[in-house]
Design an enzyme around this catalytic site. Structure first.
Site, PDB file in Angstrom:
ATOM      1  N   GLU A 156     -51.509  34.275 -16.167  1.00 16.98           N
ATOM      2  CA  GLU A 156     -53.021  33.558 -17.192  1.00 16.98           C
ATOM      3  C   GLU A 156     -51.986  33.382 -18.100  1.00 16.98           C
ATOM      4  O   GLU A 156     -52.400  33.835 -19.410  1.00 16.98           O
ATOM      5  CB  GLU A 156     -54.273  33.591 -16.943  1.00 16.98           C
ATOM      6  CG  GLU A 156     -54.913  33.523 -15.499  1.00 16.98           C
ATOM      7  CD  GLU A 156     -56.569  33.902 -16.005  1.00 16.98           C
ATOM      8  OE1 GLU A 156     -56.679  34.669 -16.817  1.00 16.98           O
ATOM      9  OE2 GLU A 156     -57.076  34.193 -14.705  1.00 16.98           O
ATOM     10  N   GLU A 261     -57.271  32.697  -5.129  1.00 13.25           N
ATOM     11  CA  GLU A 261     -58.129  33.143  -6.177  1.00 13.25           C
ATOM     12  C   GLU A 261     -59.338  31.658  -5.397  1.00 13.25           C
ATOM     13  O   GLU A 261     -60.277  31.250  -6.278  1.00 13.25           O
ATOM     14  CB  GLU A 261     -59.091  33.302  -7.451  1.00 13.25           C
ATOM     15  CG  GLU A 261     -57.435  34.411  -7.239  1.00 13.25           C
ATOM     16  CD  GLU A 261     -57.856  34.945  -9.826  1.00 13.25           C
ATOM     17  OE1 GLU A 261     -58.677  34.736  -9.760  1.00 13.25           O
ATOM     18  OE2 GLU A 261     -56.940  36.021  -9.705  1.00 13.25           O
TER      19      GLU A 261
END
Ligand code: 9MR
Length: 372
Positions: A156, A261
């Site tokens: 991220e 995810e």
């Protein structure tokens, strides 16, 4: 005789006609194309959630630790590691025939708390942070060398507009923290696969930024095997076309892709909110929690359609996909019950609160079998 009838006759002859109890599993079918996995929490690996553990054993061939390998958890003080849950997760994976994935080495969220400041609370120098990052990555990767197939090295690191997220790693070290992190991880376990992982990667600006990163890492001679598209989707986003464009763009940049995810948030979001930044939270209001007694028929249809839309894209691109991992096992324990609003009842996963497989599982399996 068509293929399906022929297969049915063969299975009757062999006495293996598919009954309710013998429905094909995700790992038996999708597992022929890529690893199929789930994020596991510490209850599962410590024997406190056997219902979920059984689902993992039956349907998945790969696990990733949902939380216990994150910096804050595994490295609470500079010279102290907390290996207990991470060791248990790797051991549980091995005992249950799972390929184990590591998550994550460098992340702005839940970092080791002491990492960025000195004893007086002042920001550390570039040299100190590089040294701390080196020791963290080296110690963690070395501990599980040969037992973890691949690592989310950096997680991220971009904003939605494609600019660098101004994390302490970025601010103190500069943009070469990426190549340093990948280099340190590779030195610690040269056989481990290494990944860059992020959310909202269907967004064109973020897609382009990650493609530039992949190319730059490759130019610098770093190992990078895949981009992890987290795939925290919603009931009306992202567009499957943009999702597919991203898969193809990452492949064109020279890496494989994995869905790391996967889940589908079925609840209304405040203020047209997207993404998966865990730091963002909003006030509870019943209007944001409409399905406390179960999804309506209409919502359930949308849920299935979303899963099928994205798995169709995955199926079409399966040759370039290393792994598809669901972020959790059953709806009961999904992070999406508590984010971005605490205490809601969400339905993002493939198994319900009674540990039952949802009908969409066999629809996904059928899609893969029909395209074999
Ligand atoms: O599911 C995880 C949740 O239990 C944690 O509280 C949270 C903070 O560590 O992280 C969640 O997992 C995140 C993952 O590590 C990185 N991408 C976004 C995921 C969902 O927030």
């Amino acid at each position: 005789m068509n293929k399906k009838i022929a297969l049915f006759c063969v299975s009757l002859l062999l006495g293996t006609a598919t009954t309710q109890a013998q429905k094909p599993t995700l790992k038996e079918t999708l597992g022929k194309d890529f690893l199929v996995g789930a994020a596991v929490n510490v209850d599962i690996v410590n024997g406190r959630d056997e219902g979920s553990a059984d689902i993992v054993r039956k349907h998945f061939n790969s696990i990733v630790a949902e939380n216990c390998m994150k910096g804050e958890e595994i490295h609470p003080e500079e010279h102290r590691y907390n290996w207990t849950d991470a060791d248990k997760t790797v051991q549980w994976g091995e005992e249950n025939g799972q390929v184990v994935i590591g998550h994550c080495l460098v992340w702005h969220s839940q970092p080791p708390k002491w990492m960025f400041t000195d004893k007086q609370g002042k920001p550390v120098t570039r040299a100190v942070l590089i040294d701390r990052m080196y020791h963290h990555i080296t110690d963690v990767v070395t501990r599980y060398k040969g037992r973890i197939k691949g690592w989310d090295v950096v997680n991220e690191a971009f904003n939605d507009d494609g600019t660098y997220r101004k994390t302490p790693y970025y601010k103190i070290i500069g943009e070469d923290y990426f190549e340093l992190a990948f280099k340190f991880a590779h030195e610690a376990d040269p056989d481990a696969e290494l990944y860059y992982n992020d959310y909202s990667l269907s967004n064109p600006a973020k897609r382009d930024a990650v493609c530039r990163l992949v190319r730059r890492l490759k130019e610098k001679g770093c190992r990078i095997d895949a981009v992890g598209m987290q795939s925290h989707h919603g009931y009306d986003y992202p567009s499957p076309e943009e999702y597919e464009k991203s898969i193809k763009a990452f492949v064109a940049a020279g890496v494989k892709v994995q869905m790391t995810e996967f889940d589908i948030n079925m609840l209304p979001r405040p203020e047209n909110f997207h993404g998966a930044e865990v730091g963002q939270n909003f006030q509870y209001d019943t209007k944001y929690n409409p399905y406390t007694k179960g999804l309506t028929k209409k919502a359930n249809k949308i849920f299935e359609q979303q899963y099928l839309n994205f798995f169709k894209v995955i199926e079409r691109n399966k040759k370039d996909i290393l792994r598809v991992t669901l972020w959790g096992v059953t709806d009961a324990t999904s992070w999406l019950n508590d984010w971005p609003i605490h205490g809601r009842t969400n339905y993002p996963l493939l198994f319900d609160r009674d540990y039952k497989e949802k009908p969409v599982v066999q629809k996904i399996i059928k899609m893969f079998e029909e395209n074999r």
